[in-house]
Design a protein around this motif. Structure first.
Motif: not given
Length: 166
Positions: A1-11, A149-151, A153-158
């Protein structure tokens, strides 16, 4: 079983508007390539909730499931739980909170494919696909998104943005 958490901020989007936009799941296929289809309907078994049927591209084929989505506008929260589909277990939550003039979105899901012999292979891939897909979806839905807090994912998004812009 896997738990995944992702936090995003938007302005670009306040919390109330973000909550409304996130809950329009039927728009996701036009925003995210890997989301093939989502059908949203009322759910007679769960008054006040919706049913959504998802099909996403995963590895070399489709991943399909149906879920019950329970909207809690006073708390800016949407909980979801698979009713049937390709997962053995799949449930989670979208939570939105104000952050200055913008918002912070927390997506959390716990899942299990129910195939112990492939757990070490499938679950890490699914975690990566989920995080990157949700980050990109939120960018499209909210107008901007900064991964917290997830470099990786941030790099993959970029990288996805650079590829899309080219």
């Amino acid at each position: 079983m896997r738990n995944v958490v992702l936090t995003i901020e938007s302005t670009a989007c306040d919390a109330a508007e973000a909550y409304l936009r996130i809950g329009k799941f039927e728009r996701y296929p036009e925003l995210v390539d890997d989301v093939r289809s989502i059908t949203v309907s009322s759910d007679d078994d769960h008054p006040g909730a919706l049913r959504s049927d998802w099909e996403v591209h995963f590895r070399n084929g489709p991943l399909r499931w149906s879920e019950v989505d329970t909207f809690e506008p006073d708390m800016l929260r949407i909980t979801f739980e698979q009713t049937h589909g390709d997962f053995e277990f799949f449930h989670g939550v979208w939570e939105v909170e104000p952050l200055g003039a913008g918002c912070r979105v927390r997506f959390e899901v716990t899942f299990d494919f129910g195939i112990p012999s492939l757990e070490g292979v499938l679950e890490p891939i699914a975690t990566k696909v989920l995080k990157e897909g949700i980050a990109y979806a939120l960018l499209q839905v909210l107008g901007d998104a900064a991964v917290v807090g997830d470099p990786a994912v941030s790099a993959a998004l970029a990288a996805k943005l650079a590829t899309t812009a080219a």
